[in-house]
Design a protein around this motif. Structure first.
Motif, PDB file in Angstrom:
ATOM      1  N   SER A 195       0.826  -1.225   0.000  1.00 27.60           N
ATOM      2  CA  SER A 195       0.000   0.000   0.000  1.00 27.60           C
ATOM      3  C   SER A 195       0.853   1.265   0.000  1.00 27.60           C
ATOM      4  O   SER A 195       0.321   2.369   0.057  1.00 27.60           O
ATOM      5  CB  SER A 195      -0.982  -0.020   1.173  1.00 27.60           C
ATOM      6  OG  SER A 195      -0.290  -0.038   2.409  1.00 27.60           O
TER       7      SER A 195
ATOM      8  N   ASN B  32      -4.795  -0.798  -4.084  1.00 26.31           N
ATOM      9  CA  ASN B  32      -5.738  -0.952  -2.972  1.00 26.31           C
ATOM     10  C   ASN B  32      -5.533  -2.302  -2.294  1.00 26.31           C
ATOM     11  O   ASN B  32      -5.501  -3.332  -2.953  1.00 26.31           O
ATOM     12  CB  ASN B  32      -7.181  -0.865  -3.475  1.00 26.31           C
ATOM     13  CG  ASN B  32      -7.537   0.533  -3.935  1.00 26.31           C
ATOM     14  OD1 ASN B  32      -6.889   1.512  -3.523  1.00 26.31           O
ATOM     15  ND2 ASN B  32      -8.539   0.647  -4.777  1.00 26.31           N
TER      16      ASN B  32
ATOM     17  N   ASN C 239      -5.790   3.970   0.590  1.00 31.14           N
ATOM     18  CA  ASN C 239      -5.807   2.729  -0.194  1.00 31.14           C
ATOM     19  C   ASN C 239      -5.544   1.483   0.650  1.00 31.14           C
ATOM     20  O   ASN C 239      -5.405   0.403   0.112  1.00 31.14           O
ATOM     21  CB  ASN C 239      -4.781   2.805  -1.333  1.00 31.14           C
ATOM     22  CG  ASN C 239      -3.374   3.020  -0.809  1.00 31.14           C
ATOM     23  OD1 ASN C 239      -3.161   3.762   0.157  1.00 31.14           O
ATOM     24  ND2 ASN C 239      -2.394   2.382  -1.413  1.00 31.14           N
ATOM     25  N   LEU C 240      -5.443   1.642   1.986  1.00 29.05           N
ATOM     26  CA  LEU C 240      -5.281   0.472   2.864  1.00 29.05           C
ATOM     27  C   LEU C 240      -6.494   0.360   3.781  1.00 29.05           C
ATOM     28  O   LEU C 240      -6.763   1.275   4.568  1.00 29.05           O
ATOM     29  CB  LEU C 240      -4.011   0.593   3.715  1.00 29.05           C
ATOM     30  CG  LEU C 240      -3.830  -0.493   4.786  1.00 29.05           C
ATOM     31  CD1 LEU C 240      -3.687  -1.883   4.174  1.00 29.05           C
ATOM     32  CD2 LEU C 240      -2.623  -0.185   5.687  1.00 29.05           C
TER      33      LEU C 240
END
Ligand SMILES: Cc1cc2nc3c(=O)[nH]c(=O)nc-3n(C[C@H](O)[C@H](O)[C@H](O)COP(=O)(O)OP(=O)(O)OC[C@H]3O[C@@H](n4cnc5c(N)ncnc54)[C@H](O)[C@@H]3O)c2cc1C
Ligand SMILES: *[C@@H]1O[C@H](CO)[C@@H](O)[C@H](O)[C@H]1NC(C)=O
Ligand SMILES: *[C@@H]1O[C@H](CO)[C@@H](O)[C@H](O)[C@H]1NC(C)=O
Ligand SMILES: *[C@@H]1O[C@H](CO)[C@@H](O)[C@H](O)[C@H]1NC(C)=O
Ligand SMILES: *[C@@H]1O[C@H](CO)[C@@H](O)[C@H](O)[C@H]1NC(C)=O
Ligand SMILES: *[C@@H]1O[C@H](CO)[C@@H](O)[C@H](O)[C@H]1NC(C)=O
Ligand SMILES: *[C@@H]1O[C@H](CO)[C@@H](O)[C@H](O)[C@H]1NC(C)=O
Ligand SMILES: *[C@@H]1O[C@H](CO)[C@@H](O)[C@H](O)[C@H]1NC(C)=O
Ligand SMILES: *[C@@H]1O[C@H](CO)[C@@H](O)[C@H](O)[C@H]1NC(C)=O
Ligand SMILES: *[C@@H]1O[C@H](CO)[C@@H](O)[C@H](O)[C@H]1NC(C)=O
Ligand SMILES: *[C@@H]1O[C@H](CO)[C@@H](O)[C@H](O)[C@H]1NC(C)=O
Ligand SMILES: CC(=O)N[C@H]1CO[C@H](CO)[C@@H](O)[C@@H]1O
Length: 605
Positions: free
Chosen positions: A55, A61, A255-256
């Motif tokens: 990430s 993602n 995105n994590l």
């Protein structure tokens, strides 16, 4: 997909309010409008490092799934000295028990595994040991990939580590070689936070009996043999875990996403690769309990399995990847016949050998067990100043040792270790009486003897096709004549160590129940070992890495599951041999390299 659409609609509304929250406690809350390239199952050192590194690219993602709760703010997790309060049978433990162990007189023993963000690194005893260069060079030889050799992996250790001075800021010269350690990594490590009266006796023995027990300034150089100061995954008096170092600091990445309290119950397939014909895995099914709704998450690139050496083979087998005869006996359709999944379980058995110390030496940690006023004072000192006994994990020295090369056993047995730099057995010097029930009076030290290059191999098998049933765990402890021989030699070696003159007037003799053991009689020592051995919680090897064309191994040198597409294993399951050390550092290093291999798209085979 069995998805509950009503719950999803509700979740979408809830997410509009919680746009920055990336730690979810319910699968219904996870955004449904996001495509994950990677779904990572299990947030121990394996999964946390991979999720964190992948990430780093804001266009990737990542969803990290964890069966247990968050570790944040749990006092027993933060305070190093309280580690053993996290098990057995707590919220943070899977509460496993082994099958009866033939080598342990038929005992079934507790088999603690972390069930919390950070995995077992959130509940372990924090020893930081990188293992020997021969251990890594054997991984390179067995896999046919030099990238797993010591020289190739050593830079990853530096990338992981952040050396932090001990809490009392004493001069660490002579206790660690700081040059070989990292200073900028996510994971804090340190040396010797809290002094013990036995410290100088241990060190002086390395002078008195230096031929047999040489001093080693830093056991993390690739050359661990000898006696030295223990390093730990702590910093500023607090535990450093895969969660506190790799996950919680990056939870703000959009995105994590991290989902806790949620168990992956099955790997999902999406047909076969149109070129190679192998089954493609592209998602996971999850649930919070055996009675709660089932959800599914897709991964457009890969599912990465990091559920640890017990649960990774369990999930593979539940998903049809394993020994076909075993799977069919439980009514599970075989997708890939992999005879070695769950086999070759290798773990370190340890025995605590207690010694009495003189009445004048009355400041051992035995006082903490008996005197709650003292215990609370020390805990308060930790809370107020992050100082004192509670910043440590109860031991300051470790020894990594081998039987003499002229020991008669080598006439008939082969050296089971990775090579001359690897240990066959370990000493761990605990302050106080370390065992289930401590005597009400007296003062003690405990030398744990641990078999670190065992030859016994056990297994993980399924008890049923229900993902919420515990698997059958058989570490097969002390199941070979060589293993009991080496354990016997280790217990005698500890007594020999304590026979050095420096211990006169300190150690008065064998203590507690160990006082009844006649060290001259094999039968007496063996009976003690079999009655007392427990796991030191290092299961490995249940989804082993091997050469590209080797059908006896589960994953290839890229850690991809052979005979599949879209599926990789990154955790302690993949080690072809158990490292002759406490394995967490090796898991972190494997995961760091795995993240690079994934980012590079390397295909070795
Ligand atoms: C009590 C104890 C003490 C230890 N002491 C030390 C030590 O001092 N030094 C050392 O080096 N090593 C020590 N170890 C070993 C070390 O912690 C492990 O080797 C290491 O954590 C293994 O990392 P892993 O990623 O393979 O698995 P784990 O750390 O076990 O992580 C696996 C994670 O996956 C999760 N999971 C499992 N199944 C599922 C599922 N189906 N769905 C979702 N999530 C799932 C688990 O809850 C867990 O969080 C100790 C271990 C224990 C238990
Ligand atoms: C382990 O046992 C404790 C105490 O009974 C319980 O609270 C916890 O939920 C159990 N853990 C698991 C994973 O079931
Ligand atoms: C954990 O709890 C279960 C259920 O209460 C019990 O059967 C088991 O013996 C306990 N295990 C340990 C190691 O105490
Ligand atoms: C620490 O001790 C070493 C060896 O005794 C000495 O050379 C060094 O100067 C000391 N460092 C500090 C910061 O005092
Ligand atoms: C250890 O050796 C040092 C140096 O020889 C000596 O000063 C010290 O008293 C010894 N300590 C013990 C506990 O024997
Ligand atoms: C590690 O130590 C540094 C510096 O002392 C500190 O800022 C950081 O929060 C610590 N990290 C963890 C994971 O504890
Ligand atoms: C195989 O599948 C890929 C997508 O996965 C597709 O791009 C490709 O065209 C397919 N090839 C054939 C021969 O069908
Ligand atoms: C997940 O993948 C499956 C199979 O490829 C597909 O049927 C399903 O629609 C996908 N779900 C989502 C939410 O993308
Ligand atoms: C218990 O610890 C307290 C605080 O250190 C001390 O004052 C007291 O004497 C101790 N009690 C006993 C019985 O040793
Ligand atoms: C190993 O375990 C098996 C199965 O429990 C048992 O039959 C066998 O006798 C054991 N062997 C040794 C050497 O302990
Ligand atoms: C596997 O490949 C190696 C070379 O990479 C070769 O030496 C060996 O014979 C092969 N083994 C099998 C079983 O094909
Ligand atoms: C290295 C090793 O011990 N591999 C073994 C793993 O388990 C399978 C199945 O029992 C054996 O065939 C391998 O030899």
């Amino acid at each position: 997909m069995r998805k509950n659409l009503a719950i999803f609609a509700f979740a979408l509304a809830a997410n509009l309010e919680l746009t920055s929250a990336a730690l979810f406690t319910n699968p219904a809350d996870v955004p449904t409008n996001k495509q994950y390239q990677y779904v990572v199952v299990g947030a121990g050192p394996g999964g946390s490092v991979v999720a964190s590194r992948l990430s780093e690219d804001p266009h990737t993602n990542v969803l990290l799934l964890e069966a247990g709760p968050s570790d944040e703010g749990v006092l027993q997790i933060e305070v190093p000295y309280l580690a053993l309060e996290l098990q057995p049978n707590t919220t943070y433990d899977w509460n496993y028990t082994t099958v009866p162990q033939t080598g342990l007189g038929g005992r079934a023993i507790a088999y603690t595994r972390g069930h919390v963000l950070g995995g077992s690194s959130s509940i372990n005893i924090m020893a930081w040991t990188r293992s020997s260069l021969d251990d890594f060079n054997r991984y390179a030889a067995v896999s046919g990939d030099d990238g797993w050799s010591w020289d190739a992996i050593e830079p990853y250790f530096k990338k992981i580590e952040h050396f932090v001075p001990p809490v009392d800021h004493h001069n660490t010269s002579g206790q660690i070689d700081i040059q070989i350690h990292g200073t900028r990594g996510p994971l804090n490590i340190t040396v010797n936070n809290t002094p013990y009266p036995m410290d100088s006796h241990v060190i002086n023995t390395t002078q008195e009996l230096g031929d047999e027990y040489p001093f080693n300034i830093d056991m993390n150089s690739g050359h661990p043999l000898g006696i030295g100061w223990a390093q730990s995954a702590t910093g500023n008096g607090m535990r450093s875990s895969a969660s506190s170092s790799y996950i919680r600091p990056v939870l703000s990445r959009p995105n994590l996403d991290v989902l806790v309290n949620t168990v992956a119950t099955k790997l999902l397939r999406s047909g076969h690769d149109n070129v190679t014909g192998v089954p493609v895995f592209s998602g996971v099914e999850v649930a919070q309990s055996s009675t709660s709704p089932v959800f599914a998450f897709n991964a457009t690139k890969e599912v990465i399995l990091s559920a640890g050496a017990v649960n990774t083979p369990q999930l593979l087998m539940l998903s049809g990847i394993g020994p076909s005869s075993h799977l069919s006996s439980l009514g599970i359709e075989t997708v890939v016949d992999h005879p070695s999944v769950g086999q070759n379980l290798s773990d370190h058995p340890g025995v605590g050998n207690q010694y009495s110390v003189a009445a004048a030496q009355d400041d051992t940690d035995d006082n903490l067990v008996r005197n709650s006023t003292l215990f609370n004072e020390l805990l308060q000192e930790w809370k107020d100043k992050r100082l004192g006994t509670m910043t440590g994990n109860g031991f300051n020295h470790i020894g990594w040792l081998r039987l003499p090369t002229d020991d008669p056993i080598w006439k008939t047995a082969q050296d089971p270790s990775a090579g001359p730099t690897a240990a066959q057995y370990e000493f761990l010097f605990d302050d106080g009486y370390v065992a289930a029930t401590a005597p009400p009076t007296g003062y003690f030290i405990t030398v744990d003897t641990v078999l670190v290059s065992p030859t016994s191999r056990g297994s993980i098998t399924l008890a049923s096709a229900n993902p919420f049933d515990s698997p059958l765990i058989d570490p097969a402890f002390l199941n070979t004549t060589l293993d009991i021989y080496v354990m016997r030699a280790a217990i005698r070696s500890a007594a020999h160590f304590l026979s050095a003159k420096t211990w006169d007037g300190f150690v008065t003799g064998q203590g507690g129940d160990f006082a009844n053991v006649d060290l001259d009689l094999d039968e007496s020592v063996d009976a003690w070992a079999r009655a007392r051995a427990m796991t030191v919680w290092h299961p490995t090897g249940t989804a082993q890495m091997g050469k590209c064309n080797d059908t006896g191994s589960v994953v290839d040198p890229d850690l991809r599951v052979k005979g599949t597409k879209g599926l990789r294993v990154v955790d302690a399951s993949v080690f072809p041999y158990i490292p002759a050390s406490h394995p967490q550092a090796v898991v972190y290093a494997f995961a760091e390299r795995a993240a690079d291999l994934i980012k590079d798209g390397r295909r070795y085979c």
